[in-house]
Every structure is written in C-alpha cells, then in structure tokens.
Motif scaffolding. Structure first.
Motif, PDB file in Angstrom:
ATOM      1  N   ASN A  54       0.840  -1.192   0.000  1.00 39.35           N
ATOM      2  CA  ASN A  54       0.000   0.000   0.000  1.00 39.35           C
ATOM      3  C   ASN A  54       0.873   1.239   0.000  1.00 39.35           C
ATOM      4  O   ASN A  54       1.823   1.342   0.794  1.00 39.35           O
ATOM      5  N   PHE A  55       0.574   2.173  -0.893  1.00 43.20           N
ATOM      6  CA  PHE A  55       1.308   3.428  -1.020  1.00 43.20           C
ATOM      7  C   PHE A  55       0.387   4.587  -0.660  1.00 43.20           C
ATOM      8  O   PHE A  55      -0.810   4.554  -0.934  1.00 43.20           O
ATOM      9  N   GLY A  74      -9.454   9.763  10.876  1.00 41.79           N
ATOM     10  CA  GLY A  74     -10.735   9.070  10.841  1.00 41.79           C
ATOM     11  C   GLY A  74     -10.601   7.654  10.315  1.00 41.79           C
ATOM     12  O   GLY A  74     -11.217   6.708  10.842  1.00 41.79           O
ATOM     13  N   TRP A  75      -9.809   7.488   9.280  1.00 38.75           N
ATOM     14  CA  TRP A  75      -9.575   6.162   8.703  1.00 38.75           C
ATOM     15  C   TRP A  75      -8.877   5.264   9.716  1.00 38.75           C
ATOM     16  O   TRP A  75      -9.246   4.095   9.904  1.00 38.75           O
ATOM     17  N   ALA A  76      -7.866   5.801  10.403  1.00 36.58           N
ATOM     18  CA  ALA A  76      -7.132   5.017  11.397  1.00 36.58           C
ATOM     19  C   ALA A  76      -8.048   4.551  12.521  1.00 36.58           C
ATOM     20  O   ALA A  76      -7.928   3.433  13.033  1.00 36.58           O
ATOM     21  N   GLY A  79      -9.830   1.242  12.347  1.00 31.88           N
ATOM     22  CA  GLY A  79      -9.037   0.036  12.458  1.00 31.88           C
ATOM     23  C   GLY A  79      -8.797  -0.654  11.127  1.00 31.88           C
ATOM     24  O   GLY A  79      -8.253  -1.763  11.077  1.00 31.88           O
ATOM     25  N   LYS A  80      -9.185   0.011  10.031  1.00 33.79           N
ATOM     26  CA  LYS A  80      -9.077  -0.601   8.709  1.00 33.79           C
ATOM     27  C   LYS A  80      -7.988   0.029   7.838  1.00 33.79           C
ATOM     28  O   LYS A  80      -7.793  -0.391   6.701  1.00 33.79           O
ATOM     29  N   MET A  81      -7.307   1.033   8.336  1.00 35.78           N
ATOM     30  CA  MET A  81      -6.260   1.664   7.535  1.00 35.78           C
ATOM     31  C   MET A  81      -5.049   0.739   7.465  1.00 35.78           C
ATOM     32  O   MET A  81      -4.562   0.283   8.501  1.00 35.78           O
ATOM     33  N   GLY A 355     -15.406   5.682   5.608  1.00 34.41           N
ATOM     34  CA  GLY A 355     -14.817   4.888   4.539  1.00 34.41           C
ATOM     35  C   GLY A 355     -15.304   5.265   3.162  1.00 34.41           C
ATOM     36  O   GLY A 355     -15.294   4.435   2.242  1.00 34.41           O
ATOM     37  N   SER A 356     -15.710   6.532   3.008  1.00 32.78           N
ATOM     38  CA  SER A 356     -16.316   6.933   1.736  1.00 32.78           C
ATOM     39  C   SER A 356     -15.572   8.034   0.978  1.00 32.78           C
ATOM     40  O   SER A 356     -16.179   8.701   0.158  1.00 32.78           O
TER      41      SER A 356
END
Length: 370
Positions: A54-55, A74-76, A79-81, A355-356
């Motif tokens: 992932n870059f 927010g992404w972190a 827990g999915k980043m 996630g959008s």
C-alpha cells in the motif's frame, strides 16, 4: 554549488539520503530494490509471495492539510487503515507524512497538531520590509519550533526501525539553485543514528513547507567534489504538489511479473479542492498576479493527480483519490484560522471514518472509467 557537481551531492556523507528524480531514477530504483530485500528478510514467510503493498501520497495545500490530517485520523480510528509500504509528502503533506508512516500513538499527535495550530505557531510577519530587503514576507522560526517539538529523537528512532523493515518515507523539496526537485529518503537519514540527522530531518520538513517569497528558504549543508556548500531549498510544491514515485521506475523495473510482482494499492490525498474557485477579479496589479499564481497552483495540483493516475494504470497499481469536494463550503478565511482548520479536520475525519472518501479516477476521467 557548481552545476557540474550536482549529481555528486551527498548530505552527512549518506549516499542514499537524497535523489534528483529527473536524473537519478536508476538510483531510486536500486533503493526500492534494497527496500524490497529488507522487507523480504523481515517477512514471516521470507520465501512466499509478499502481502499487498500500500502506497500513500499526501499533497501540499497549506492550511487545507487539516483535511488530510482529519481523513487519515478518521480512517485510522476505523481500524481498517493499512500499513503503508511507501509514504510521500510535500509541503503540509510533509508534516503529515511521518505521523501516518509511524501509525499507532502518532495518530493522536497528528490530531492535536492540526486542531490546535494557530497563525502565531507558523510565522511572524515581517511586512513590506521583509519583502523589499529580506528573503521573505514572514519569519518561520515559530514553525521550526513546532516541527522540532514533534520531530524528536524518538520519532527518528521509530522511522529508522520501520526503514529496516523495508518501508520508505520520502519528502519532496525544491532546490532553487538547481531549479530541480529533490526526494529526501528520511528513513535512510534516520537509520544512520548520527547526531546531526535529527536537525537535518527537521530542516527538510521545514523546507518542504517553505512557500517561496512568503517563507524564507532553508539552507541545507551538502557536500560535493570534496567541498561543502549551502543549498537553497524551498517548498516541494514549486515543482509538484504530489508525487508517488517517479514515472520511469515502472520502465526500469518489471512490476507486472517476476520477483517484484505483487498486488499494489495507491492512495492519493489531495489537500485542496479540484473544482474552480470563481471570483470577481479586480483590475489591479497585485490582485491579478495573486489570482494567476493561485490558478497555476490549482492546475499544477490537478495535473499531478492525472500524472499519477496514468502511471498507476500503466504499472497495474490500484488508484484511489480523496480531495475536498463541493459538499464542503468554500468560505473565505484567514490563513490558519482555527475555526476553519477544525471544521475541515472534522469534515475529513467524517469521510475517513465512514470509509467513503475514495474515487477511482480523477474527476475528469471518473465518469468515463465508471
């Protein structure tokens, strides 16, 4: 530094601390190959197929960096980043990049930085005197102090640890003397453990954010041909607002098959809008010049995301783009206004947390690609 010595430049005696992307593509490719070997050595299964890479590329954008900081926080928090194999940053993106590269507790520091920063944390105004008799309109001593507070010995040690695992943190500046971009290999600098490395990294981050004319250039001591020189570095955005990796890497290395073949995902964070900002422009010299410069910067940033899109499509890299969309009010504000920063951070945070935020192509191409 004489132009003839440019390709011999080193800093602190570190051969892979920095690269001219326009002429040192082969050296950058070697650095990537060595990072691959370190990653392979550190992997749980060193002979099996490596996990997807992932870059992340984070653009410039001044106080609009609050968007990227919010989105990534927010992404972190979902827990999915993913962990990023490569993180690059320019200007305000250079300030965000180390925190995202290190993940974990550094996320909270990033949140604090972009929700508590004020104009007097960035600069001290010099006014007309600075423009006429100095090198900039403002003094960025406060910004350097802010950078120094966050970029400390522990951060550098943590960057060195991740570099040893095959991960790369790259920051872009511009050499005004050479009129060329520079890519700084922060992990390689950190890995030396040298006492001077910390001050150098702080200067690189400051230089990447040093808007020419508004902020003073940053003088970095380099060596070439057995002599030392002072090199004038400014905002990497003078050349590119965003970079992922030089386009010629995909021509030098087979990314589709062989030992370097793997699934790759690129995430591009554009700290700015991509829709035009309409205004009634007064017929005055400074207004016209300012508007023209703002327009050039806007389309420079747009062209960067188009270039990266074309490169990733050629190299088989999945492309995802996030930017400030038209649903965020385009209100006028003072630079680094705390209210604007907070609102933009919250806007980015909501997009990242839901996630959008991701688009699979730049706006000009999105409809066609869909």
């Amino acid at each position: 530094m004489p132009a003839a010595l440019a390709d011999q430049v080193t800093v602190l005696g570190i051969q892979n601390a920095r690269f001219w992307p326009d002429t040192q593509g082969a050296a950058l490719a070697r650095e990537g190959a060595q990072a691959f070997q370190r990653e392979r050595a550190a992997a749980d299964n060193p002979v099996g197929r490596l996990r997807p890479a992932n870059f992340l590329a984070i653009s410039g954008g001044g106080d609009d960096g609050a968007f990227g900081a919010g989105l990534l926080c927010g992404w972190a928090d979902t827990g999915k980043m993913p962990s990023f194999k490569l993180v690059t940053g320019v200007s305000t993106g250079a300030m965000i990049a180390p925190f995202v590269f290190l993940e974990g507790a550094y996320k909270d520091r990033l949140r604090t930085l972009y929700t508590t920063i004020k104009p007097d944390n960035i600069l001290e105004t010099r006014g007309l005197y600075g423009a006429l008799f100095g090198d900039a309109l403002a003094d960025t001593t406060p910004l350097f102090q802010l950078i120094s507070r966050y970029v400390d010995e522990q951060m550098l040690a943590d960057i060195a640890r991740e570099y040893a695992k095959g991960r790369l943190l790259l920051i872009g500046t511009t050499s005004l003397d050479e009129q060329r971009p520079i890519i700084w290999n922060i992990g390689a600098i950190a890995a030396t453990g040298r006492r001077e490395a910390l001050e150098l990294v702080r200067k690189i981050v400051l230089a990447s954010a040093a808007i020419p004319g508004a902020f003073p250039p940053v003088m970095i001591e380099v060596e070439a041909g057995g002599r030392r020189y002072q090199e004038m570095n400014v905002d990497g955005g003078a050349v590119v607002q965003t970079f992922l990796y030089p386009p010629d890497i995909g021509l030098r290395v087979n990314l589709h098959s062989g030992k370097y073949a793997r699934e790759r995902h690129a995430y591009i964070v554009r700290n700015g809008r991509l829709d035009p900002d309409w205004a009634s422009v007064d017929r005055r010299f400074l207004t016209i010049v300012g508007r023209a410069i703002a327009t050039m910067i806007h389309y420079s940033g747009y062209n960067d995301i188009l270039r990266i899109y074309a490169t990733t499509k050629r190299d088989g890299v999945d492309y995802s783009l996030a930017y400030i969309e038209e649903d965020f009010p385009n209100t006028k504000h003072e630079n680094f206004d705390p209210g604007y920063l907070r609102a933009l951070f919250d806007y980015g945070y909501a997009k990242g947390n839901r996630g959008s935020p991701w688009h699979k192509a730049p706006p000009l191409l999105e409809t066609k690609s869909a």
